[in-house]
Design a protein around this motif. Structure first.
Motif, PDB file in Angstrom:
ATOM      1  N   LYS A  12       0.781  -1.220   0.012  1.00 56.74           N
ATOM      2  CA  LYS A  12       0.138  -0.065  -0.058  1.00 56.74           C
ATOM      3  C   LYS A  12       0.777   1.284  -0.119  1.00 56.74           C
ATOM      4  O   LYS A  12       1.538   1.451   0.847  1.00 56.74           O
ATOM      5  CB  LYS A  12      -0.710   0.155   1.203  1.00 56.74           C
ATOM      6  N   MET A  13       0.683   2.086  -0.863  1.00 54.08           N
ATOM      7  CA  MET A  13       1.136   3.422  -0.835  1.00 54.08           C
ATOM      8  C   MET A  13       0.143   4.644  -0.176  1.00 54.08           C
ATOM      9  O   MET A  13      -0.849   4.509  -0.385  1.00 54.08           O
ATOM     10  CB  MET A  13       1.643   3.694  -2.405  1.00 54.08           C
ATOM     11  N   ASP A  14       0.864   5.674   0.221  1.00 52.52           N
ATOM     12  CA  ASP A  14       0.187   6.562   0.695  1.00 52.52           C
ATOM     13  C   ASP A  14      -0.751   7.381  -0.595  1.00 52.52           C
ATOM     14  O   ASP A  14      -0.155   7.548  -1.816  1.00 52.52           O
ATOM     15  CB  ASP A  14       1.130   7.869   1.248  1.00 52.52           C
ATOM     16  N   THR A  15      -2.113   7.738  -0.530  1.00 45.85           N
ATOM     17  CA  THR A  15      -2.889   8.151  -1.444  1.00 45.85           C
ATOM     18  C   THR A  15      -2.293   9.471  -1.885  1.00 45.85           C
ATOM     19  O   THR A  15      -2.352   9.859  -2.972  1.00 45.85           O
ATOM     20  CB  THR A  15      -4.217   7.968  -1.119  1.00 45.85           C
ATOM     21  N   GLY A  16      -1.851  10.568  -1.122  1.00 46.91           N
ATOM     22  CA  GLY A  16      -1.361  11.749  -1.283  1.00 46.91           C
ATOM     23  C   GLY A  16      -0.114  11.685  -1.899  1.00 46.91           C
ATOM     24  O   GLY A  16      -0.223  12.532  -2.996  1.00 46.91           O
ATOM     25  N   THR A  17       0.653  10.620  -1.932  1.00 46.28           N
ATOM     26  CA  THR A  17       1.871  10.676  -2.689  1.00 46.28           C
ATOM     27  C   THR A  17       1.459  10.345  -3.972  1.00 46.28           C
ATOM     28  O   THR A  17       2.089  10.945  -4.949  1.00 46.28           O
ATOM     29  CB  THR A  17       3.020   9.651  -1.973  1.00 46.28           C
ATOM     30  N   ILE A  18       0.484   9.408  -4.311  1.00 48.37           N
ATOM     31  CA  ILE A  18       0.220   8.768  -5.551  1.00 48.37           C
ATOM     32  C   ILE A  18      -0.535  10.084  -6.251  1.00 48.37           C
ATOM     33  O   ILE A  18      -0.123  10.305  -7.401  1.00 48.37           O
ATOM     34  CB  ILE A  18      -0.706   7.559  -5.468  1.00 48.37           C
ATOM     35  N   MET A  19      -1.327  10.782  -5.552  1.00 44.84           N
ATOM     36  CA  MET A  19      -2.161  11.945  -6.138  1.00 44.84           C
ATOM     37  C   MET A  19      -0.958  13.162  -6.663  1.00 44.84           C
ATOM     38  O   MET A  19      -1.181  13.662  -7.632  1.00 44.84           O
ATOM     39  CB  MET A  19      -3.073  12.528  -5.159  1.00 44.84           C
ATOM     40  N   GLU A  20      -0.034  13.320  -6.154  1.00 46.20           N
ATOM     41  CA  GLU A  20       0.996  14.223  -6.205  1.00 46.20           C
ATOM     42  C   GLU A  20       1.809  13.875  -7.489  1.00 46.20           C
ATOM     43  O   GLU A  20       2.067  14.595  -8.407  1.00 46.20           O
ATOM     44  CB  GLU A  20       1.996  14.373  -5.020  1.00 46.20           C
ATOM     45  N   GLN A  21       2.341  12.510  -7.546  1.00 42.81           N
ATOM     46  CA  GLN A  21       2.940  11.870  -8.421  1.00 42.81           C
ATOM     47  C   GLN A  21       1.981  12.074 -10.072  1.00 42.81           C
ATOM     48  O   GLN A  21       2.617  12.368 -11.049  1.00 42.81           O
ATOM     49  CB  GLN A  21       3.036  10.402  -8.532  1.00 42.81           C
ATOM     50  N   VAL A  22       0.858  11.707  -9.851  1.00 49.04           N
ATOM     51  CA  VAL A  22      -0.171  11.759 -10.897  1.00 49.04           C
ATOM     52  C   VAL A  22      -0.254  13.342 -11.372  1.00 49.04           C
ATOM     53  O   VAL A  22      -0.156  13.590 -12.589  1.00 49.04           O
ATOM     54  CB  VAL A  22      -1.549  11.502 -10.599  1.00 49.04           C
ATOM     55  N   LYS A  23      -0.322  14.303 -10.449  1.00 48.60           N
ATOM     56  CA  LYS A  23      -0.683  15.478 -10.893  1.00 48.60           C
ATOM     57  C   LYS A  23       0.935  16.109 -11.669  1.00 48.60           C
ATOM     58  O   LYS A  23       0.616  17.018 -12.576  1.00 48.60           O
ATOM     59  CB  LYS A  23      -0.592  16.556  -9.627  1.00 48.60           C
ATOM     60  N   VAL A  24       2.017  15.650 -11.177  1.00 47.88           N
ATOM     61  CA  VAL A  24       3.197  16.216 -11.838  1.00 47.88           C
ATOM     62  C   VAL A  24       3.328  15.724 -13.353  1.00 47.88           C
ATOM     63  O   VAL A  24       3.761  16.126 -14.125  1.00 47.88           O
ATOM     64  CB  VAL A  24       4.576  15.417 -10.956  1.00 47.88           C
ATOM     65  N   GLN A  25       3.028  14.144 -13.399  1.00 47.79           N
ATOM     66  CA  GLN A  25       2.682  13.379 -14.606  1.00 47.79           C
ATOM     67  C   GLN A  25       1.924  14.222 -15.577  1.00 47.79           C
ATOM     68  O   GLN A  25       2.236  14.474 -16.745  1.00 47.79           O
ATOM     69  CB  GLN A  25       2.509  12.075 -14.812  1.00 47.79           C
ATOM     70  N   ILE A  26       0.671  14.736 -15.002  1.00 46.00           N
ATOM     71  CA  ILE A  26      -0.254  15.694 -15.990  1.00 46.00           C
ATOM     72  C   ILE A  26       0.597  16.970 -16.396  1.00 46.00           C
ATOM     73  O   ILE A  26       0.147  17.293 -17.539  1.00 46.00           O
ATOM     74  CB  ILE A  26      -1.436  15.755 -15.109  1.00 46.00           C
ATOM     75  N   ALA A  27       0.949  17.483 -15.357  1.00 39.69           N
ATOM     76  CA  ALA A  27       1.705  18.754 -15.666  1.00 39.69           C
ATOM     77  C   ALA A  27       2.866  18.685 -16.704  1.00 39.69           C
ATOM     78  O   ALA A  27       2.749  19.393 -17.819  1.00 39.69           O
ATOM     79  CB  ALA A  27       2.067  19.512 -14.456  1.00 39.69           C
ATOM     80  N   VAL A  28       3.373  17.741 -16.648  1.00 35.15           N
ATOM     81  CA  VAL A  28       4.603  17.368 -17.666  1.00 35.15           C
ATOM     82  C   VAL A  28       3.916  16.984 -19.157  1.00 35.15           C
ATOM     83  O   VAL A  28       4.460  17.628 -20.105  1.00 35.15           O
ATOM     84  CB  VAL A  28       5.549  16.221 -17.246  1.00 35.15           C
ATOM     85  N   ALA A  29       2.826  16.296 -19.162  1.00 39.39           N
ATOM     86  CA  ALA A  29       2.393  15.888 -20.544  1.00 39.39           C
ATOM     87  C   ALA A  29       1.647  17.151 -20.966  1.00 39.39           C
ATOM     88  O   ALA A  29       1.627  17.300 -22.268  1.00 39.39           O
ATOM     89  CB  ALA A  29       1.113  14.914 -20.136  1.00 39.39           C
ATOM     90  N   ASN A  30       0.928  18.132 -19.981  1.00 34.11           N
ATOM     91  CA  ASN A  30       0.446  19.188 -20.797  1.00 34.11           C
ATOM     92  C   ASN A  30       1.565  20.112 -21.261  1.00 34.11           C
ATOM     93  O   ASN A  30       1.219  20.537 -22.344  1.00 34.11           O
ATOM     94  CB  ASN A  30      -0.335  19.924 -19.488  1.00 34.11           C
ATOM     95  N   ALA A  31       2.479  20.456 -20.515  1.00 32.75           N
ATOM     96  CA  ALA A  31       3.583  21.169 -20.955  1.00 32.75           C
ATOM     97  C   ALA A  31       4.212  20.434 -22.444  1.00 32.75           C
ATOM     98  O   ALA A  31       4.218  21.276 -23.282  1.00 32.75           O
ATOM     99  CB  ALA A  31       4.637  21.250 -19.865  1.00 32.75           C
ATOM    100  N   GLN A  32       4.365  19.507 -22.544  1.00 32.80           N
ATOM    101  CA  GLN A  32       4.731  18.752 -23.582  1.00 32.80           C
ATOM    102  C   GLN A  32       3.733  18.941 -24.615  1.00 32.80           C
ATOM    103  O   GLN A  32       4.293  19.220 -26.013  1.00 32.80           O
ATOM    104  CB  GLN A  32       4.969  17.172 -23.523  1.00 32.80           C
ATOM    105  N   GLU A  33       2.599  18.786 -24.435  1.00 33.69           N
ATOM    106  CA  GLU A  33       1.773  19.167 -25.774  1.00 33.69           C
ATOM    107  C   GLU A  33       1.450  20.363 -26.037  1.00 33.69           C
ATOM    108  O   GLU A  33       1.573  20.588 -27.191  1.00 33.69           O
ATOM    109  CB  GLU A  33       0.123  18.550 -25.051  1.00 33.69           C
ATOM    110  N   LEU A  34       1.555  21.241 -25.220  1.00 33.12           N
ATOM    111  CA  LEU A  34       1.704  22.770 -25.380  1.00 33.12           C
ATOM    112  C   LEU A  34       2.844  23.120 -26.325  1.00 33.12           C
ATOM    113  O   LEU A  34       2.615  23.768 -27.389  1.00 33.12           O
ATOM    114  CB  LEU A  34       1.597  23.570 -24.221  1.00 33.12           C
ATOM    115  N   LEU A  35       3.999  22.619 -25.813  1.00 31.53           N
ATOM    116  CA  LEU A  35       5.256  22.777 -26.682  1.00 31.53           C
ATOM    117  C   LEU A  35       5.024  22.609 -28.280  1.00 31.53           C
ATOM    118  O   LEU A  35       5.425  22.955 -29.174  1.00 31.53           O
ATOM    119  CB  LEU A  35       6.463  22.236 -26.057  1.00 31.53           C
TER     120      LEU A  35
END
Length: 67
Positions: free
Chosen positions: A16-39
């Motif tokens: 089991k992983m901490d849900t908050g940690t998983i959510m933060e990782q997902v948010k970072v991945q989404i932000a990176v994907a959005n930046a790559q798409e914008l570029l």
């Protein structure tokens, strides 16, 4: 078969992983994907706007100072 089932269930409940940690990782991945798409979109739009017909010479519309 029983040994495999026991290993599978133990692995599922013990990792089991901490849900908050998983959510933060997902948010970072989404932000990176959005930046790559914008570029990528920006690069495509700029290229299409500046270079309408790629070739060895510039078209009149691609030259500075015309238009």
């Amino acid at each position: 078969m029983d040994g495999f089932g026991s290993d599978f269930s133990a692995g599922g409940s013990g990792g089991k992983m901490d849900t908050g940690t998983i959510m933060e990782q997902v948010k970072v991945q989404i932000a990176v994907a959005n930046a790559q798409e914008l570029l990528q979109r920006m690069t495509d739009k700029c290229f299409k706007k500046c270079i309408g017909k790629p070739g060895s010479t510039l078209d009149n519309s691609e030259q500075v100072g015309t238009g």
